[in-house]
Design a protein around this motif. Sequence first.
Motif, PDB file in Angstrom:
ATOM      1  N   PRO A  94      -8.483  80.360  69.167  1.00  0.00           N
ATOM      2  CA  PRO A  94      -7.017  80.530  69.211  1.00  0.00           C
ATOM      3  C   PRO A  94      -6.536  81.848  68.612  1.00  0.00           C
ATOM      4  CG  PRO A  94      -7.591  78.323  68.474  1.00  0.00           C
ATOM      5  CD  PRO A  94      -8.860  79.101  68.502  1.00  0.00           C
ATOM      6  N   THR A  95      -7.196  82.348  67.545  1.00  0.00           N
ATOM      7  CA  THR A  95      -6.807  83.629  66.935  1.00  0.00           C
ATOM      8  C   THR A  95      -7.056  84.778  67.905  1.00  0.00           C
ATOM      9  OG1 THR A  95      -7.320  82.789  64.720  1.00  0.00           O
ATOM     10  CG2 THR A  95      -7.229  85.181  64.993  1.00  0.00           C
ATOM     11  N   VAL A  96      -8.212  84.738  68.583  1.00  0.00           N
ATOM     12  CA  VAL A  96      -8.522  85.775  69.585  1.00  0.00           C
ATOM     13  C   VAL A  96      -7.518  85.693  70.731  1.00  0.00           C
ATOM     14  CG1 VAL A  96     -10.261  86.633  71.207  1.00  0.00           C
ATOM     15  CG2 VAL A  96     -10.962  85.788  68.957  1.00  0.00           C
ATOM     16  N   MET A  97      -7.141  84.446  71.094  1.00  0.00           N
ATOM     17  CA  MET A  97      -6.150  84.258  72.169  1.00  0.00           C
ATOM     18  C   MET A  97      -4.806  84.876  71.779  1.00  0.00           C
ATOM     19  SD  MET A  97      -5.641  82.872  75.192  1.00  0.00           S
ATOM     20  CE  MET A  97      -6.827  81.558  75.427  1.00  0.00           C
ATOM     21  N   ALA A  98      -4.411  84.717  70.518  1.00  0.00           N
ATOM     22  CA  ALA A  98      -3.151  85.313  70.043  1.00  0.00           C
ATOM     23  C   ALA A  98      -3.206  86.837  70.134  1.00  0.00           C
ATOM     24  CB  ALA A  98      -2.885  84.873  68.603  1.00  0.00           C
ATOM     25  N   LEU A  99      -4.353  87.409  69.749  1.00  0.00           N
ATOM     26  CA  LEU A  99      -4.513  88.864  69.845  1.00  0.00           C
ATOM     27  C   LEU A  99      -4.471  89.323  71.296  1.00  0.00           C
ATOM     28  CD1 LEU A  99      -7.343  89.349  67.186  1.00  0.00           C
ATOM     29  CD2 LEU A  99      -4.936  90.006  66.953  1.00  0.00           C
ATOM     30  N   LEU A 100      -5.070  88.530  72.199  1.00  0.00           N
ATOM     31  CA  LEU A 100      -5.063  88.867  73.629  1.00  0.00           C
ATOM     32  C   LEU A 100      -3.627  88.913  74.165  1.00  0.00           C
ATOM     33  CD1 LEU A 100      -6.635  89.247  76.359  1.00  0.00           C
ATOM     34  CD2 LEU A 100      -6.617  86.765  76.556  1.00  0.00           C
ATOM     35  N   ILE A 101      -2.812  87.939  73.739  1.00  0.00           N
ATOM     36  CA  ILE A 101      -1.417  87.881  74.216  1.00  0.00           C
ATOM     37  C   ILE A 101      -0.598  89.018  73.618  1.00  0.00           C
ATOM     38  CG2 ILE A 101       0.715  86.510  74.145  1.00  0.00           C
ATOM     39  CD1 ILE A 101      -1.098  84.001  74.230  1.00  0.00           C
ATOM     40  N   ASP A 102      -0.707  89.164  72.269  1.00  0.00           N
ATOM     41  CA  ASP A 102       0.156  90.138  71.586  1.00  0.00           C
ATOM     42  C   ASP A 102      -0.251  91.585  71.876  1.00  0.00           C
ATOM     43  OD1 ASP A 102       1.604  88.071  70.505  1.00  0.00           O
ATOM     44  OD2 ASP A 102       0.464  88.022  68.625  1.00  0.00           O
ATOM     45  N   ARG A 103      -1.547  91.912  71.814  1.00  0.00           N
ATOM     46  CA  ARG A 103      -1.998  93.302  71.921  1.00  0.00           C
ATOM     47  C   ARG A 103      -2.404  93.685  73.343  1.00  0.00           C
ATOM     48  NH1 ARG A 103      -5.800  94.029  66.492  1.00  0.00           N
ATOM     49  NH2 ARG A 103      -4.234  93.262  64.975  1.00  0.00           N
ATOM     50  N   GLY A 104      -2.636  92.662  74.156  1.00  0.00           N
ATOM     51  CA  GLY A 104      -3.045  92.966  75.522  1.00  0.00           C
ATOM     52  C   GLY A 104      -1.947  92.721  76.527  1.00  0.00           C
ATOM     53  N   ILE A 105      -1.582  91.432  76.712  1.00  0.00           N
ATOM     54  CA  ILE A 105      -0.618  91.074  77.771  1.00  0.00           C
ATOM     55  C   ILE A 105       0.771  91.593  77.451  1.00  0.00           C
ATOM     56  CG2 ILE A 105       0.468  89.130  78.975  1.00  0.00           C
ATOM     57  CD1 ILE A 105      -2.158  87.562  78.476  1.00  0.00           C
ATOM     58  N   ASP A 106       1.319  91.274  76.248  1.00  0.00           N
ATOM     59  CA  ASP A 106       2.681  91.706  75.915  1.00  0.00           C
ATOM     60  C   ASP A 106       2.777  93.225  75.809  1.00  0.00           C
ATOM     61  OD1 ASP A 106       3.492  89.137  75.912  1.00  0.00           O
ATOM     62  OD2 ASP A 106       3.732  88.929  73.723  1.00  0.00           O
ATOM     63  N   ALA A 107       1.698  93.863  75.304  1.00  0.00           N
ATOM     64  CA  ALA A 107       1.713  95.329  75.149  1.00  0.00           C
ATOM     65  C   ALA A 107       1.331  96.048  76.439  1.00  0.00           C
ATOM     66  CB  ALA A 107       0.759  95.738  74.030  1.00  0.00           C
ATOM     67  N   GLY A 108       0.853  95.309  77.455  1.00  0.00           N
ATOM     68  CA  GLY A 108       0.437  95.918  78.711  1.00  0.00           C
ATOM     69  C   GLY A 108      -0.788  96.787  78.581  1.00  0.00           C
ATOM     70  N   ASN A 109      -1.668  96.446  77.625  1.00  0.00           N
ATOM     71  CA  ASN A 109      -2.865  97.239  77.352  1.00  0.00           C
ATOM     72  C   ASN A 109      -4.067  96.577  78.027  1.00  0.00           C
ATOM     73  OD1 ASN A 109      -5.096  98.563  76.271  1.00  0.00           O
ATOM     74  ND2 ASN A 109      -4.205  98.708  74.200  1.00  0.00           N
ATOM     75  N   LEU A 110      -4.517  97.145  79.143  1.00  0.00           N
ATOM     76  CA  LEU A 110      -5.615  96.561  79.930  1.00  0.00           C
ATOM     77  C   LEU A 110      -6.932  96.589  79.156  1.00  0.00           C
ATOM     78  CD1 LEU A 110      -6.368  95.312  82.665  1.00  0.00           C
ATOM     79  CD2 LEU A 110      -6.914  97.627  83.486  1.00  0.00           C
ATOM     80  N   GLY A 111      -7.139  97.659  78.387  1.00  0.00           N
ATOM     81  CA  GLY A 111      -8.369  97.764  77.594  1.00  0.00           C
ATOM     82  C   GLY A 111      -8.470  96.622  76.576  1.00  0.00           C
ATOM     83  N   ALA A 112      -7.331  96.315  75.922  1.00  0.00           N
ATOM     84  CA  ALA A 112      -7.313  95.213  74.943  1.00  0.00           C
ATOM     85  C   ALA A 112      -7.557  93.877  75.629  1.00  0.00           C
ATOM     86  CB  ALA A 112      -5.974  95.202  74.201  1.00  0.00           C
ATOM     87  N   ILE A 113      -7.000  93.744  76.853  1.00  0.00           N
ATOM     88  CA  ILE A 113      -7.216  92.478  77.608  1.00  0.00           C
ATOM     89  C   ILE A 113      -8.705  92.278  77.868  1.00  0.00           C
ATOM     90  CG2 ILE A 113      -6.842  91.331  79.830  1.00  0.00           C
ATOM     91  CD1 ILE A 113      -4.041  92.628  79.865  1.00  0.00           C
ATOM     92  N   TRP A 114      -9.392  93.334  78.318  1.00  0.00           N
ATOM     93  CA  TRP A 114     -10.837  93.244  78.569  1.00  0.00           C
ATOM     94  C   TRP A 114     -11.609  92.945  77.274  1.00  0.00           C
ATOM     95  CZ3 TRP A 114     -13.686  92.646  82.709  1.00  0.00           C
ATOM     96  CH2 TRP A 114     -13.167  92.983  83.973  1.00  0.00           C
ATOM     97  N   LYS A 115     -11.224  93.668  76.218  1.00  0.00           N
ATOM     98  CA  LYS A 115     -11.939  93.505  74.941  1.00  0.00           C
ATOM     99  C   LYS A 115     -11.845  92.066  74.414  1.00  0.00           C
ATOM    100  CE  LYS A 115     -11.663  94.989  70.093  1.00  0.00           C
ATOM    101  NZ  LYS A 115     -10.917  95.845  69.117  1.00  0.00           N
ATOM    102  N   TYR A 116     -10.590  91.590  74.307  1.00  0.00           N
ATOM    103  CA  TYR A 116     -10.412  90.236  73.751  1.00  0.00           C
ATOM    104  C   TYR A 116     -10.838  89.152  74.735  1.00  0.00           C
ATOM    105  CZ  TYR A 116      -7.991  92.541  69.921  1.00  0.00           C
ATOM    106  OH  TYR A 116      -7.686  93.349  68.842  1.00  0.00           O
ATOM    107  N   GLY A 117     -10.751  89.469  76.026  1.00  0.00           N
ATOM    108  CA  GLY A 117     -11.220  88.509  77.044  1.00  0.00           C
ATOM    109  C   GLY A 117     -12.731  88.281  76.920  1.00  0.00           C
TER     110      GLY A 117
END
Length: 575
Positions: free
Chosen positions: A34-57
């Motif tokens: 769940p913590t990684v999921m929160a980071l994926l949403i906040d730093r990847g999806i909400d921020a529009g950062n594709l690199g973060a989405i891949w990393k946390y995914g």
Amino acid sequence: MIKQLVGRVREYKKDALLTPFFVVLEVVMEVVIPTVMALLIDRGIDAGNLGAIWKYGLILIVCAMLALVFGALAGTFASRASAGFARNLRHDMYYAVQDFSFSNIDKFSTASIVTRLTTDVTNVQNAFQMCTRIAVRCPVMLIFSLIMAFRINNQVAWVFVGVLPILGIGLGILMKIVAPVFARVFKTYDRMNTVVQENLRGIRVVKAYVREEHETEKFQSVSGRLYREFSKAQKTMACAMPLMQICMYACILLISWFGARLIVGGSMTTGELTSLFSYVMQILISLMMVAMVFVMITMSRASAQRISELLTEQADLHDPENPVTAVKDGSIRFENVSFSYKGDHHKFALHGVNLDIKPGQTVGILGGTGSAKSSLVQLIPRLYDVTEGSVKVGGVDVRAYHLETLRDEVAMVLQKNVLFSGTIKENLRWGNEKATDEELKRVCKLAQADEFISQMPDGYDTHIEQGGTNVSGGQKQRLCIARALLKKPKILILDDSTSAVDTKTDALIRRAFVEEIPETTKLIIAQRVSSVQDADQIIVMDNGCINAVGTHDELLRSNEIYQEVYRSQQKGGEE
């Protein structure tokens, strides 16, 4: 009790210890997700950062795969440990029963011992597996999830802390109500097993007397009682789920309300609220699983107590410190012997018995039903110990012998003849497992069994069904006599074991005893005077005491009981 049962894990300790280790690793991975999921949403999806989405995914995938592997390993080790634990329990219980004396076995009914070896062990096995997996997983999950929730937002996390006492108190009340119900359930299981065993063993009698309806009613009665007890327990435990759901939905509503206000205020992100919802589910599911563990432990507690009773039961008969390992001869001496099955000095089955039997003598024992004939002879191989006085074999008190030595020299054909599933040869070799085919044939000729065995299609390799149901009562008796003779004993006891054979066969068996085993002391309990009238001495039993001892002619002249039995049988024969 717990220490005693846990000691039965033995060689499966490694598996039992590895189970919680991998459970903890599995929980760590699940709590991180769940913590990684929160980071994926906040730093990847909400921020529009594709690199973060891949990393946390990718981190999520790795955590999920590790959780799967650790869970599989935990399940494997838990299954191996619990199955091994159950195996050791059954092994120890079975061997404990083998050492029991008749009085120990009388204390536990046969049906109760079977239930303890089957149903009770299965319940304890399931509880053991749940304790090594779920009982470890739930507290660890609860603690880790609470820590993560407080890390995200300590204001919202207090919602969990407020709900936990309510749930804990509710579950505790339910367990207290249900525990005595499960204790009654297993006693009812014993009764049901008794009813089923009696019916199956006596099925021929049931059908002969057309008592199927009566037996069905007995079974329905005990089965209905079992149903009602279980239903009562399950209805009570069913309250655990509504209680759990109330707490879970209350948490979700409170977190949603507080979370929405905090997000609007800017002190919480969407990803953090999402992870809090995940932790809500993890915490409450953990609590629900704790409830399941409590139910299983409550059920298994009664089973564990019953298993512990069997394991802690001390056999009444023990070998002395320096046992005698040789029986000199077949002489038997009773010196002022009194005996009570329950050790009650006010309820003696035998009272004040004095008796002297010389080696090689043939002794007949007569008496009415309940006169303690069987009780008398069961003291000789030390199936029971005397309450007062002493029984001596070969001039030595039977309590001074090594039990195996004594019983090897005393062959006994019990009143209830028992044959086991297997061939005739296998049954006969209970008397001597190394006996040759020639020796088997010889003892069967002595017991007048060779003739009917030879007429069977497979002869001595004929298969005997469990309990000897495919042979007649007389054939079963003769096979049991042959089995006893194979031991080549110094003392042979026949406890009314020729009652199902005709008088001619009975006479042939007795003549064979005189001619073939003259040095063996022979004790013959019989209902027919003709079976014992040629004995060296005849003992007349009455109400647990020896009424008279003498030869056939002496008793016929002087003993009223013997005269009455003799006249009634002669009169019946004439008619």
